[in-house]
Enzyme design. Structure first.
Site, mmCIF file in Angstrom:
data_model
loop_
_atom_site.group_PDB
_atom_site.id
_atom_site.type_symbol
_atom_site.label_atom_id
_atom_site.label_comp_id
_atom_site.label_asym_id
_atom_site.label_seq_id
_atom_site.Cartn_x
_atom_site.Cartn_y
_atom_site.Cartn_z
ATOM 1 N N PRO A 2 0.825 -1.204 0.000
ATOM 2 C CA PRO A 2 0.000 0.000 0.000
ATOM 3 C C PRO A 2 0.858 1.254 0.000
ATOM 4 O O PRO A 2 1.701 1.426 0.884
ATOM 5 C CB PRO A 2 -0.797 -0.118 1.299
ATOM 6 N N GLU A 3 0.665 2.092 -0.986
ATOM 7 C CA GLU A 3 1.301 3.396 -1.039
ATOM 8 C C GLU A 3 0.199 4.439 -0.840
ATOM 9 O O GLU A 3 -0.900 4.077 -0.459
ATOM 10 C CB GLU A 3 2.026 3.572 -2.384
#
Length: 306
Positions: A2-3
């Site tokens: 997850p960014e």
DNA sequence: AAGGGCCCCTGAAAGC
DNA sequence: TGCTTTCAGGGGCCCT
């Protein structure tokens, strides 16, 4: 992985589920995922608290509680925070146990009867209890304290990026992953932004010309905005707060496309290793050297532009 | 100060 | 075919 776009999508999906609900109890299946404080104090402080708001800073998810405390979650590689109905016990289960996904480490029992589950296969992530804004950050959140500007906020200007890169000799790809320089970029969107800006990932940060810095600034924002619109990138494990996948994977130009055709020039996308991360780029569209015509009489560079 | 490497971890995929 | 090795990567930490 997850960014920023994935964490933002989790934030939005959880916000509409959680705000107004209270934490009735916490089941610390694997208490080590409560990074701070100890499980006992954590439980004592969050039990009965209501969720009042959800914020995001870079890749950190911050959940405000009615007590003034904040839950700070970082999903790292494979963490998930999912709001889920408490499935009915299976006949074979011991009384009180409900079936849950593998690698479920923490379960928050909510006042509407549902659960908020922290699930994490590679176990890098976790949840920290922090005090109100303005109080000292608990151990393990030093990165949050030193985090750089939000790329989609007005504070992140091309000028600021240019200033941050000045004199830096590290490859631009490595610098983009430094959360102190700009918050929220990870391996996928760093590669995508560089491709969009037509900048080779191995270029020294300080060697970018103003026009390139401007292009990179624009590219970072555009890539992140697009990814948020389609709820992020799902390759393996990422899902949003309601368990849904993101749709960005098929829109990526370079990441995970080694050997495939560049959508611009048709040549093969290459992969190399940079700063300990695999790095994807198009050697034609992102030339390492300056683009120059062959031959002796090429235009001379003006003094002072190097 | 800046830059680079290591480490944590599990499971899939590649290698032998 | 089956075992072993490699790889994926966020970010703290440590060393130079």
């Amino acid at each position: 992985m997850p960014e920023l776009p994935e964490v933002e999508t989790v934030r939005r999906t959880l916000e509409r589920r959680l705000v107004g609900l209270a934490i009735e109890d916490v089941e610390p299946i694997h208490p080590q995922f409560i990074r701070y404080p100890g499980a006992d104090e954590f439980l004592a402080r969050v039990k009965g608290a209501q969720f009042t708001a959800l914020h995001r800073r870079g890749k950190y998810l911050l959940i405000d509680l009615s007590t003034g405390d904040r839950l700070v979650a970082h999903l790292r590689m494979t963490g998930r925070l999912v709001y889920s109905a408490a499935d009915p016990p299976r006949p074979t289960d011991t009384e009180g146990l409900v079936p849950r996904p593998k690698h479920t480490h923490l379960v928050f029992h909510l006042s509407d009867g549902a659960e908020l589950r922290y699930i994490d296969q590679r176990t890098f992530g976790g949840i920290t209890l922090a005090g109100p804004l303005g109080t000292p950050l608990p151990p393990g959140l030093a990165g949050l304290g030193a985090i750089g500007p939000e790329p989609l906020s007005p504070e992140f200007t091309a000028e600021r990026l240019r200033h941050a890169l000045r004199g830096r000799r590290a490859p631009i790809k490595a610098l983009l992953l430094d959360q102190r320089l700009v918050a929220g970029l990870g391996n996928i969107y760093a590669d995508e932004a560089l491709y969009r800006a037509r900048v080779h990932p191995e270029r020294e940060g300080g060697s970018l010309r103003p026009a390139e810095t401007d292009a990179l600034h624009q590219a970072i924002r555009a890539v992140l905005e697009t990814a948020i619109e389609v709820n992020g990138t799902t390759f393996y494990s990422y899902v949003d707060g309601e368990g849904n996948r993101g749709e960005m994977a098929t829109l990526l130009n370079v990441y995970a496309r080694e050997g495939e055709a560049c959508r611009e020039c048709g040549g093969p996308i290459e992969r190399t290793r940079l700063g300990g991360r695999s790095t994807h780029f198009c050697p034609v569209c992102q030339p390492k050297g300056r683009r120059r015509k062959a031959g002796r009489g090429a235009t001379r560079r003006k003094a002072g532009t190097v």
